[in-house]
Design a protein around this motif. Structure first.
Motif, PDB file in Angstrom:
ATOM      1  N   PRO A 114       0.766  -1.383  -0.139  1.00 58.88           N
ATOM      2  CA  PRO A 114      -0.156   0.074  -0.132  1.00 58.88           C
ATOM      3  C   PRO A 114       0.946   1.454   0.038  1.00 58.88           C
ATOM      4  O   PRO A 114       1.711   1.264   0.883  1.00 58.88           O
ATOM      5  CB  PRO A 114      -0.662  -0.158   1.302  1.00 58.88           C
ATOM      6  CG  PRO A 114      -0.187  -1.079   2.107  1.00 58.88           C
ATOM      7  CD  PRO A 114       0.628  -2.064   1.158  1.00 58.88           C
ATOM      8  N   SER A 132      -6.690  -5.602  -4.155  1.00 56.46           N
ATOM      9  CA  SER A 132      -5.387  -5.286  -3.191  1.00 56.46           C
ATOM     10  C   SER A 132      -6.064  -4.354  -2.120  1.00 56.46           C
ATOM     11  O   SER A 132      -5.532  -4.117  -1.011  1.00 56.46           O
ATOM     12  CB  SER A 132      -4.288  -4.691  -3.889  1.00 56.46           C
ATOM     13  OG  SER A 132      -4.921  -3.267  -4.313  1.00 56.46           O
ATOM     14  N   ASN A 133      -7.246  -3.745  -2.182  1.00 55.87           N
ATOM     15  CA  ASN A 133      -7.789  -3.016  -0.938  1.00 55.87           C
ATOM     16  C   ASN A 133      -9.092  -3.866  -0.998  1.00 55.87           C
ATOM     17  O   ASN A 133     -10.175  -3.653  -1.982  1.00 55.87           O
ATOM     18  CB  ASN A 133      -8.056  -1.713  -1.600  1.00 55.87           C
ATOM     19  CG  ASN A 133      -8.353  -0.710  -0.142  1.00 55.87           C
ATOM     20  OD1 ASN A 133      -9.404  -1.066   0.201  1.00 55.87           O
ATOM     21  ND2 ASN A 133      -7.683   0.289  -0.074  1.00 55.87           N
ATOM     22  N   LYS A 165     -10.440   0.071  -7.614  1.00 59.16           N
ATOM     23  CA  LYS A 165      -9.138   0.244  -8.247  1.00 59.16           C
ATOM     24  C   LYS A 165      -8.647  -0.975  -8.540  1.00 59.16           C
ATOM     25  O   LYS A 165      -8.902  -2.113  -8.369  1.00 59.16           O
ATOM     26  CB  LYS A 165      -8.265   0.509  -7.124  1.00 59.16           C
ATOM     27  CG  LYS A 165      -7.955   2.022  -6.886  1.00 59.16           C
ATOM     28  CD  LYS A 165      -6.797   2.382  -6.066  1.00 59.16           C
ATOM     29  CE  LYS A 165      -7.202   3.177  -4.826  1.00 59.16           C
ATOM     30  NZ  LYS A 165      -6.229   3.376  -3.748  1.00 59.16           N
ATOM     31  N   VAL A 180      -6.656  -2.476   5.634  1.00 53.94           N
ATOM     32  CA  VAL A 180      -7.755  -2.929   4.918  1.00 53.94           C
ATOM     33  C   VAL A 180      -7.009  -3.448   3.647  1.00 53.94           C
ATOM     34  O   VAL A 180      -7.753  -3.630   2.482  1.00 53.94           O
ATOM     35  CB  VAL A 180      -8.748  -1.859   4.525  1.00 53.94           C
ATOM     36  CG1 VAL A 180      -9.566  -1.679   5.866  1.00 53.94           C
ATOM     37  CG2 VAL A 180      -8.302  -0.575   3.938  1.00 53.94           C
ATOM     38  N   ASN A 181      -5.696  -3.124   3.392  1.00 54.80           N
ATOM     39  CA  ASN A 181      -5.195  -3.547   2.143  1.00 54.80           C
ATOM     40  C   ASN A 181      -4.628  -5.171   2.254  1.00 54.80           C
ATOM     41  O   ASN A 181      -4.187  -5.455   3.259  1.00 54.80           O
ATOM     42  CB  ASN A 181      -3.849  -2.551   2.100  1.00 54.80           C
ATOM     43  CG  ASN A 181      -3.962  -1.129   1.952  1.00 54.80           C
ATOM     44  OD1 ASN A 181      -4.854  -0.855   0.707  1.00 54.80           O
ATOM     45  ND2 ASN A 181      -3.757  -0.639   2.574  1.00 54.80           N
ATOM     46  N   ASP A 196     -11.861  -0.453  -1.252  1.00 51.98           N
ATOM     47  CA  ASP A 196     -12.124  -0.086  -2.850  1.00 51.98           C
ATOM     48  C   ASP A 196     -11.790  -0.922  -3.456  1.00 51.98           C
ATOM     49  O   ASP A 196     -10.594  -1.028  -3.933  1.00 51.98           O
ATOM     50  CB  ASP A 196     -10.958   1.162  -2.668  1.00 51.98           C
ATOM     51  CG  ASP A 196     -11.278   1.961  -3.829  1.00 51.98           C
ATOM     52  OD1 ASP A 196     -12.031   1.903  -4.643  1.00 51.98           O
ATOM     53  OD2 ASP A 196     -10.686   2.821  -4.117  1.00 51.98           O
ATOM     54  N   THR A 197     -12.708  -1.652  -4.119  1.00 53.47           N
ATOM     55  CA  THR A 197     -12.388  -2.640  -4.991  1.00 53.47           C
ATOM     56  C   THR A 197     -12.314  -2.050  -6.518  1.00 53.47           C
ATOM     57  O   THR A 197     -12.325  -2.827  -7.431  1.00 53.47           O
ATOM     58  CB  THR A 197     -13.462  -4.022  -5.039  1.00 53.47           C
ATOM     59  OG1 THR A 197     -14.753  -3.310  -4.874  1.00 53.47           O
ATOM     60  CG2 THR A 197     -13.209  -4.637  -3.763  1.00 53.47           C
TER      61      THR A 197
END
Lengths: 989, 297
Positions: free
Chosen positions: A678, B147-148, B154, B183-184, B151-152
């Motif tokens: 991240p 990856s998040n 992205k 959350v990542n 926020d899907t």
């Protein structure tokens, strides 16, 4: 008769005890051993500015400023360094000047730091910080013959600031900030009466401003501004006293700007009228007296100003050539030098600006072809024995070397390309041929005996000072270590280094002399293309058994331009002669070079080159290599670390790449795994892997209680450290709460994160080294305000039940089972961190032939020295009170900081200025490793981390041994005769 | 004084209980979740909706069922993300399962996932064919996750692969380790449950269902570097006391040197005593030796 032998035995025993107690555990070398196995070479880098001492001072010296950020004073007679300062990279030196004939002035950091150095010894006299906005091109002007005060003022201009600084003590006498936005002062001039200073500035691209300032106070006396239609590109030069020559923005015409009176008037001259070839960049250079030189990519033209009416071409030299600045020769006016190439020679021409048609000197100088083209010339004059003026010049060549030419000869040369080494590899020397015998070396028996007598005296401490010096000289001269053949211990090797200039040089490990050098044509800046850059150097062919007769060769990979998508360049060189065997321009870019462990039938190493489209290309392009490769392809994986995108990705290879199906040496890749950090909390700081040539001797570690721990020895282990974005800056820029470091151990085949640990309050820069089953990394702890080194050791738990000897005997162990990365590894991790006093520039670990010798970490400290730190100090199993068993195992009681023992500095008294890299090369002798350290300086030494347990040292006196044996034999004979006689006497009694 | 205080305590306890009960009615208690923090919720492949329809339908059905016992308030807490897989053959990634988890906010800043559940979609016939082909080719079975988690949208996905032949045992066994940072999703490690032998034999599963094991992993904290500065100061202060007790007697320390030395001395003395005797026997009495010899006699 029984008592005497026992007594002698006891004495012998006592003697042994004394001897054993004398043999200390010190690993350091003694003072007289310095320089025996090690060498240190000092360099300065590519010279960009040079100023000569004035004629009056007796010493012939030159002060130079180099691209490696070094300021140095050189002896003009020999090229030796008198003194030298390596300035930090983030304080780049811009300008150099002399003042008063005794100070060297340097301007650095975009015109914000002005320093004065003492000319004879290089001590800093004063330093002044100037408050300016850092400008790209700051100017330094030393006012001459100032009658206002005894003190000479130094004028510094940067951006729209002008400072006048006293050259005696560095005090700011006045400062001036001009009000025009975006103004950049281009030139500072002095009126002949010395009371007015002219500052000429350019604002934006078209606005020209001329200020008249009072030299005493800095007050603006006059202020003239003029807008020029068409604009200027920034390349300006002062043609003569009041005419400025500038190149316009379109680079099509030269503006002749007259600065006389109240107004600025100008005149335009088309460049195409002067020179034919208009491609490439233009460079203007003023040679005073109305003579300027215009350099284009194909030629250098000497132009003469005809007032402000126009320019006249006087002479033209074809590139490559170089023009020096003008040099004032007291009575005759000003001279300048032109150097141009004529075949294998260069021609050195000196002219006066007052009379351009005649030449004072035209000399031809023979120059080594491997030095490339002339890049810069610095002219100097001297008084000949017949009282006439002689000229000599320092010439900077394309390979960054520096030459002094005088009377048609190269007086001395410095290989300063070695100050910017990019990569290092090694090569073995040829095997000794039958014809060469040792007798040639020991040519004189008497000399040999004398030498040994001297050595004996030295050992017995009977030698006086002269003899000690003689012994030292003998040792240094001993040609044994400098031979051009392979030795039994593998100490003699060639260090093949690749420099930034694209030159490959081979250094002998014995004394560091250059055996051969080759400026690679493929890496030379072409006249029209971009600037190629050298990337890496690899071993290409290391003949062992099949092709024993062939010479080994090295592979040099480069790029033909600055961008990552530019095609790559490939060059293969013979390691013994430096001859270029093969060179090719690749049709794809080079992003990653992966040397594989595979070899084709001619023992050429197989390399994979990954381009910017993620296609992998196989080299060498031979069907044989392809066969070898295809056989192993399904088991080949690679990974890439993208620091920009903050992503690590793993790939496998697939047959045929998408672009051109016909190319069977090109493979497409499939993304197998990815790790996305991240970006708001972690940025990749460093990634490290194990060295490809590392050898591990034992898989298991036996701990104190006879238990066994199996090391997790995967060649695919990757260490990655990420920092929180704020922690990547300088120390002090982030609070401990904002900074953190996360360390990862990743399996590069599956992308499995084996271990992940966060260090809160940790800040970069991070340095790491990965070896065997451990990784050591260095960072700054913001909470403890100290540097720290942490160690992680990783052990394989899945094999932990192999301890049973019965199982081992019955073959029920899984030690010989093939290991696949797809099985889920059970690993146990031990870690510990320690405080460390130094900040670190580079880190490496010693490599030995079989991996038996214990390891030492080689730490390049901030003081440009190399510290050898035993790995035992970085053992996560250290505890405050180790048990008896652990003590026996050799575990050191836990201390909070790592000890820095002064004797363990590998570089002893030397400093490897601007240290960048440390390379450890195994020798054939298991106990010894060869360490090569490079920065601006080079340093090489041999290191025995566990001392030389497998050979007698060089100091071992064979003569003493022989004498001892002889004496003993003699004593035996004498006592035997005695005893015989006594026996006879007894019998006669 | 005691009884009223006790009553007060009881009252307070009651109040607390009722409050927590009220909270439990509104939210699901966090305390229960603490136990299985970072732990997997081993769920066998649970056939979800009978129709192996497209992903959106599946995910919505899961959402409804997950949200059902918590009307209203739980909306922001539940998270769902899909696992997509690639069965090769150039088809690309298709949804293959759904993760549902609960978002827990720690200290108002960091958010972590807990109570992770994973539901696999059933394999369609096409999928089975594709998988068989993958097994025959010894190809890679690839999965990916966003990856998040929140926020899907992205388009960043973490990918993980394994040789398909590692997966089949009786059923298709998979072991998913998700490395989280808040959350990542940093990375997902996909693997088989047991080992994977090499060379990989071709083997078809008897049941075409996935049995999944999922683990959430977060970073460990590095222990603080031990600092002995205080200890050292203490040791310095108490240096005298510490050092004195192990004082041994001179004899105890040096007996091993003294005894040999004594032996040597004795040897020498006897030898020295013998010499004058011999000398006397030779008939060369020195001026000094004579008295000694005399004394000996």
């Amino acid at each position: 008769m029984a008592a005497p032998p026992r007594r002698s035995l006891l004495v012998l025993f006592a003697g042994l005890l004394v001897f054993a107690s004398l043999a200390t555990r010190a690993t350091a070398i003694y003072e007289d051993q310095v320089g025996l196995a090690d060498w240190h070479q000092k360099y300065i880098g590519k010279v960009k500015q040079a100023v000569y001492h004035s004629q009056k001072s007796g010493r012939r010296r030159v002060v130079v400023l180099t691209e490696e950020n070094v300021i140095s004073s050189l002896d003009l007679r020999s090229g030796d360094i008198f003194w030298r300062h390596v300035i930090d990279k983030n304080d780049p030196l811009d300008q150099l000047s002399l003042s008063h004939g005794k100070y060297v002035l340097t301007l650095s950091s975009g015109g914000t730091i002005l320093r004065a150095w003492n000319l004879p010894d290089g001590q800093m006299i004063w330093e002044t910080n100037l408050r300016t906005s850092a400008a790209s091109n700051p100017q330094l002007h030393v006012m001459s013959n100032n009658k206002v005060a005894k003190d000479n003022l130094v004028l510094v201009s940067a951006g729209r600031w002008i400072y006048a600084v006293s050259s005696i003590d560095g005090a700011i006498s006045w400062e001036k900030e001009f009000s025009i936005d975006g103004l950049e002062i281009k030139r500072i001039l002095q009126s002949p009466e010395n009371d007015v200073v002219y500052a000429l500035g350019l604002a934006g691209s078209s606005k020209l401003a001329l200020y008249h300032l009072s030299a005493k106070t800095g007050e603006i006396l006059k202020d003239i501004q003029e807008s020029l239609p068409g604009g200027l590109c920034g390349e300006t030069v002062l043609g003569c006293d009041n005419v400025l020559v500038a190149l316009d923005k379109a680079r099509s015409s030269l503006l002749l700007i007259e600065l006389k009176g109240e107004r600025i008037s100008y005149n335009k001259v088309l460049v195409s009228d002067l020179v034919q070839d208009l491609s490439g960049s233009f460079k203007l250079q003023s040679l005073s007296n109305g003579v300027i030189s215009l350099q284009t990519s194909s030629s250098i033209s000497l132009l003469k100003l005809k007032g402000t009416d126009g320019l006249e071409v006087i002479q033209r030299f074809d590139q490559p050539a170089a023009v020096s600045d003008s040099l004032t020769i007291t009575e005759k006016g000003e001279a300048f030098a032109v150097v141009q190439h004529l075949g294998s020679e260069i021609e050195f021409i000196v002219k006066f600006t007052s009379d351009l048609s005649s030449e004072i000197i035209r000399e031809k100088v023979n120059i080594d072809q491997n030095r490339g083209n002339v890049e810069k010339v610095f002219l100097n004059s001297y008084i000949r024995t017949d009282k006439s003026h002689g000229f000599r010049a320092l010439v900077v060549m394309e390979d960054h070397s520096l030459l002094l030419i005088q009377q048609g000869e190269v007086v001395w040369s410095r290989e300063d390309g070695l100050a910017s080494i990019v990569d290092v590899t090694t090569s073995e020397l040829p095997v000794e041929k039958d014809g060469v015998s040792v007798a040639d070396v020991e040519h004189n028996l008497f000399e040999w005996l004398k030498g040994h007598m001297l050595k004996l005296k030295g050992t017995l401490m009977l030698a006086n000072a002269d003899e000690v010096a003689a012994i030292q000289a003998l040792r240094l001269k001993s040609s044994e270590k400098n031979k051009m053949t392979r030795d039994h211990n593998g100490f003699r090797k060639l260090l093949v280094v690749l420099t930034k200039a694209g030159k490959v040089m081979a250094l002998h490990t014995g004394d560091g002399r250059v055996i051969w050098s080759n400026l690679l044509p493929s890496l030379r800046a072409s006249r029209f293309g971009g600037t190629p850059s050298a990337l890496r150097i690899y071993q290409w062919q290391v003949p062992h058994n099949i092709v024993m007769r062939e010479n080994p060769s090295v592979l040099v990979v480069g790029k033909s331009g600055a961008e990552s998508s530019t095609p790559g360049v490939f060059s293969i060189l013979d390691s013994y002669s430096g001859e270029e065997l093969n060179s090719m321009k690749l049709d794809h870019s080079v992003v990653q070079i992966i040397p594989l462990t595979l070899k084709d039938s001619s023992e050429q190493r197989v390399h994979l080159i990954v381009d910017s489209n993620s296609n992998a290309h196989l080299y060498p392009k031979s069907p044989d290599a392809l066969n070898v490769f295809l056989h192993e392809m399904s088991n080949l994986y690679f990974y890439s670390v993208d620091i920009q995108a903050n992503v690590i990705k793993g790939y496998s290879l697939q047959k045929s790449c998408g672009l051109n199906l016909g190319d069977e040496y090109c493979f497409s890749t499939k993304e197998l795994w990815s790790i996305i950090f991240p970006s708001d909390s972690e940025r990749i700081a460093i990634s490290e892997t194990r060295k490809m040539n590392e050898v591990v001797h034992t898989q298991a570690k036996i701990i104190g209680d006879h238990d066994v721990m199996y090391k997790y020895l995967s060649k695919n282990l990757v260490f990655v450290a990420t920092l929180s974005p704020k922690a990547a800056g300088d120390i002090g820029s982030a609070l401990p709460e904002e900074a953190s470091l996360v360390a990862y151990l990743i399996d590069a085949v599956t992308g499995r994160i084996l271990h992940r640990v966060t260090h809160h309050g940790a800040q970069g820069p991070v340095h790491a080294v990965l070896s065997e089953n451990w990784v050591v990394y260095h960072y700054f702890n913001l909470r403890a305000h100290r540097f720290e080194m942490a160690v992680i050791e990783i052990y394989d738990q899945s094999r932990a039940d192999n301890k049973d000897v019965m199982k081992l005997v019955l073959g029920k162990h899984n030690l010989s089972a093939p290991i696949t990365s797809y099985a889920r590894p059970e690993v146990a991790v031990k870690s510990q961190s320690f405080f460390f006093t130094h900040s670190v520039k580079a880190m490496a670990v010693t490599q030995t032939a079989k991996g038996i010798t214990s390891k030492q970490l080689l730490i390049g400290t901030i003081g440009d020295q190399v510290l050898a730190l035993d790995k035992r100090y970085l053992d996560p199993r250290r505890s405050v009170n180790p048990t008896q068993q652990e003590k026996e195992e050799g575990i050191i009681p836990l201390t909070d900081s790592l000890p820095i023992i002064p004797q363990s500095f590998v570089t002893h008294s030397h400093q490897v200025e601007a240290l960048r890299g440390i390379v450890s090369i195994p020798s054939k002798l298991e106990s010894t490793t060869l360490v090569f350290t490079y920065g601006v300086d080079l340093f090489y030494t041999q290191l025995a981390p566990s001392r030389t347990y497998d050979s007698l040292t060089d100091e071992f006196s064979y003569a003493l041994l022989l004498i001892t044996i002889a004496v003993l034999v003699g004593a035996i004979i004498v006592t035997w005769i005695w005893s015989e006689k006594k026996e006879l006497r007894d019998k006669w009694r | 004084m005691a009884p009223p205080r006790r009553a007060l305590l009881v009252l307070a306890a009651l109040l607390f209980l009722s409050l927590s009960l009220a909270a439990a009615a509104a939210f699901r208690s966090d305390e229960l979740l603490l136990n299985d923090d970072d732990e997997f919720e081993g769920v066998g492949a649970r056939p979800s909706a009978p129709s192996p329809a497209a992903a959106p339908a599946v995910s919505s059905s899961r959402r409804r069922s997950a949200d059902a016992p918590l009307p209203g308030a739980g909306e922001s807490n539940a998270v769902q993300f899909t696992l997509e897989h690639d069965l090769g053959g150039g088809k690309g990634f298709v949804p293959a399962g759904t993760f549902s988890a609960r978002l827990k906010t720690l200290a108002h800043v960091t958010q972590t996932l807990t109570k992770l559940r994973f539901t696999r979609n059933d394999l369609t016939e096409d999928d089975k064919v594709a998988f068989k082909k993958l097994l025959q080719e010894d190809g890679f079975y690839t999965i990916r996750l966003p990856s998040n988690v929140l926020d899907t949208t992205k388009k960043h996905n973490v990918v993980s692969s394994i040789k398909a032949r590692c997966i089949p045992r009786d059923s298709l066994d998979e072991h998913i380790v998700i490395h989280m940072d808040g959350v990542n999703i940093l990375a997902v490690n996909y693997g088989s449950v047991g080992g994977c032998q090499y060379p990989r034999p071709m083997k078809l599963p008897s049941k075409w269902t996935f049995s999944s094991y999922t683990i959430l992993k977060t970073a460990e904290q590095a222990p603080r570097t031990p600092s002995f500065a205080d200890l050292l100061i203490e040791a310095d202060n108490g240096l005298g006391e510490v050092m004195k007790p192990p004082e041994k007697s001179f004899w105890a320390k040096y007996w091993m040197y003294i005894i040999p030395l004594g032996l040597i001395v004795m040897n020498a003395v006897t030898a020295a005593a013998n010499i004058p005797e011999e000398a006397a026997g030779q008939g060369q009495p020195g001026a000094q030796r004579a008295p000694a010899a005399g004394r000996r006699r």
